[in-house]
Design a protein around this motif. Structure first.
Motif, PDB file in Angstrom:
ATOM      1  N   GLU A  89       0.733  -1.256   0.000  1.00 40.17           N
ATOM      2  CA  GLU A  89       0.000   0.000   0.000  1.00 40.17           C
ATOM      3  C   GLU A  89       0.766   1.312   0.000  1.00 40.17           C
ATOM      4  O   GLU A  89       0.141   2.337  -0.106  1.00 40.17           O
ATOM      5  N   PRO A  90       2.077   1.410   0.195  1.00 41.03           N
ATOM      6  CA  PRO A  90       2.629   2.766   0.100  1.00 41.03           C
ATOM      7  C   PRO A  90       2.329   3.334  -1.288  1.00 41.03           C
ATOM      8  O   PRO A  90       2.188   2.588  -2.245  1.00 41.03           O
ATOM      9  N   TYR A  91       2.226   4.642  -1.348  1.00 37.43           N
ATOM     10  CA  TYR A  91       1.837   5.285  -2.603  1.00 37.43           C
ATOM     11  C   TYR A  91       3.034   5.435  -3.521  1.00 37.43           C
ATOM     12  O   TYR A  91       4.069   5.918  -3.084  1.00 37.43           O
ATOM     13  N   PRO A  92       2.947   5.081  -4.792  1.00 38.92           N
ATOM     14  CA  PRO A  92       1.854   4.308  -5.393  1.00 38.92           C
ATOM     15  C   PRO A  92       1.891   2.852  -4.942  1.00 38.92           C
ATOM     16  O   PRO A  92       2.952   2.312  -4.639  1.00 38.92           O
ATOM     17  N   GLY A  93       0.716   2.232  -4.914  1.00 34.26           N
ATOM     18  CA  GLY A  93       0.611   0.849  -4.477  1.00 34.26           C
ATOM     19  C   GLY A  93       1.297  -0.119  -5.425  1.00 34.26           C
ATOM     20  O   GLY A  93       1.759   0.261  -6.508  1.00 34.26           O
ATOM     21  N   ILE A  95       8.275  14.463 -14.624  1.00 39.60           N
ATOM     22  CA  ILE A  95       7.161  14.668 -13.714  1.00 39.60           C
ATOM     23  C   ILE A  95       7.167  13.456 -12.788  1.00 39.60           C
ATOM     24  O   ILE A  95       7.221  12.321 -13.252  1.00 39.60           O
ATOM     25  N   SER A  96       7.130  13.668 -11.479  1.00 39.14           N
ATOM     26  CA  SER A  96       7.242  12.562 -10.517  1.00 39.14           C
ATOM     27  C   SER A  96       6.222  11.453 -10.776  1.00 39.14           C
ATOM     28  O   SER A  96       6.574  10.293 -10.895  1.00 39.14           O
ATOM     29  N   LEU A  97       4.952  11.822 -10.848  1.00 40.66           N
ATOM     30  CA  LEU A  97       3.891  10.842 -11.050  1.00 40.66           C
ATOM     31  C   LEU A  97       2.845  11.467 -11.979  1.00 40.66           C
ATOM     32  O   LEU A  97       1.896  12.095 -11.531  1.00 40.66           O
ATOM     33  N   PRO A  98       3.039  11.341 -13.306  1.00 44.37           N
ATOM     34  CA  PRO A  98       2.153  12.028 -14.252  1.00 44.37           C
ATOM     35  C   PRO A  98       0.724  11.500 -14.225  1.00 44.37           C
ATOM     36  O   PRO A  98       0.504  10.298 -14.204  1.00 44.37           O
ATOM     37  N   VAL A  99      -0.210  12.434 -14.210  1.00 40.58           N
ATOM     38  CA  VAL A  99      -1.634  12.124 -14.313  1.00 40.58           C
ATOM     39  C   VAL A  99      -2.104  12.696 -15.644  1.00 40.58           C
ATOM     40  O   VAL A  99      -2.084  13.916 -15.845  1.00 40.58           O
ATOM     41  N   MET A 103       2.104  13.813  -7.307  1.00 40.02           N
ATOM     42  CA  MET A 103       2.850  13.962  -6.057  1.00 40.02           C
ATOM     43  C   MET A 103       2.736  15.377  -5.481  1.00 40.02           C
ATOM     44  O   MET A 103       3.090  15.607  -4.339  1.00 40.02           O
ATOM     45  N   SER A 104       2.236  16.332  -6.256  1.00 42.62           N
ATOM     46  CA  SER A 104       2.075  17.693  -5.738  1.00 42.62           C
ATOM     47  C   SER A 104       0.753  18.289  -6.196  1.00 42.62           C
ATOM     48  O   SER A 104       0.667  19.463  -6.485  1.00 42.62           O
TER      49      SER A 104
END
Length: 195
Positions: A100-104, A142-146, A167-168
């Motif tokens: 479960e830590p993000y991202p899982g 980008i750390s975690l692109p959406v 992440m932000s």
């Protein structure tokens, strides 16, 4: 003569039933043998070896002490040999415990890839446009692109990819809007890293 008619009738029936083909209409989701329950959906935004990072653009608002943040579900799925960055997918897990830590993290049992129809006049696909913009023009990642939206402008010959960094992603964070020229398919980021 009667035996020839019977053979001819059987042959016609065999040909008619053997030639029925299911045609997938443009833009329609592909048929899969996926489980009936809903899987984890989103765009593949990174890949390492046999794993993919999938981020869903539908967010939840979470907050503490009066501050609100957007939470975008994201998971690394192992056991996925060939899904490419930029592809929209639905992933079902094998039921093993998820980390479960993000991202899982979870182990994929099956996966369905949904390819958007390439618009008339476009030379590259939506996935190619996304792949071309996972990294910012200045080379920063980008750390975690959406991926929030992808749009093709035929009159300009460009794609617009709108994304945020999960992440932000608070209320003050602006949407990142990047353009991709519609010229030729873009190499996958994994291929670029291996060179």
């Amino acid at each position: 003569m009667a035996s020839r008619m019977i053979v001819l009738m059987l042959l016609i029936i065999l040909i008619l039933t053997g030639c029925s083909v299911q045609v997938q209409k443009e833009g329609e989701l592909p048929r899969t043998d996926a489980p009936k329950e809903k899987g984890f959906t989103g765009y593949v935004v990174d890949r390492k070896e046999n794993s993919i990072l999938v981020v869903n653009s539908e967010h939840d608002e979470i907050g503490t002490n009066g501050e609100t943040r957007k939470y975008y579900p994201a998971k690394w799925f192992s056991n996925v040999p060939d899904s490419q960055i930029g592809t929209y997918v639905e992933v079902w897990t094998d039921g093993s415990p998820e980390v479960e830590p993000y991202p899982g993290r979870a182990r994929a049992k099956s996966i369905a890839e949904y390819a958007a129809a390439t618009p008339d006049g476009a030379k590259i696909s939506e996935a190619d446009a996304i792949r071309g913009r996972i990294y910012l023009s200045d080379g920063k990642e980008i750390s975690l692109p959406v991926i929030e939206d992808v749009e093709f402008h035929a009159d300009k010959g460009i794609w617009t990819v709108r994304m945020r960094d999960a992440m932000s992603a608070d209320d003050n964070q602006a949407q990142i809007e990047l353009e991709v020229r519609d010229v030729e398919p873009v190499e996958s980021v994994q291929e670029q890293k291996s060179e």
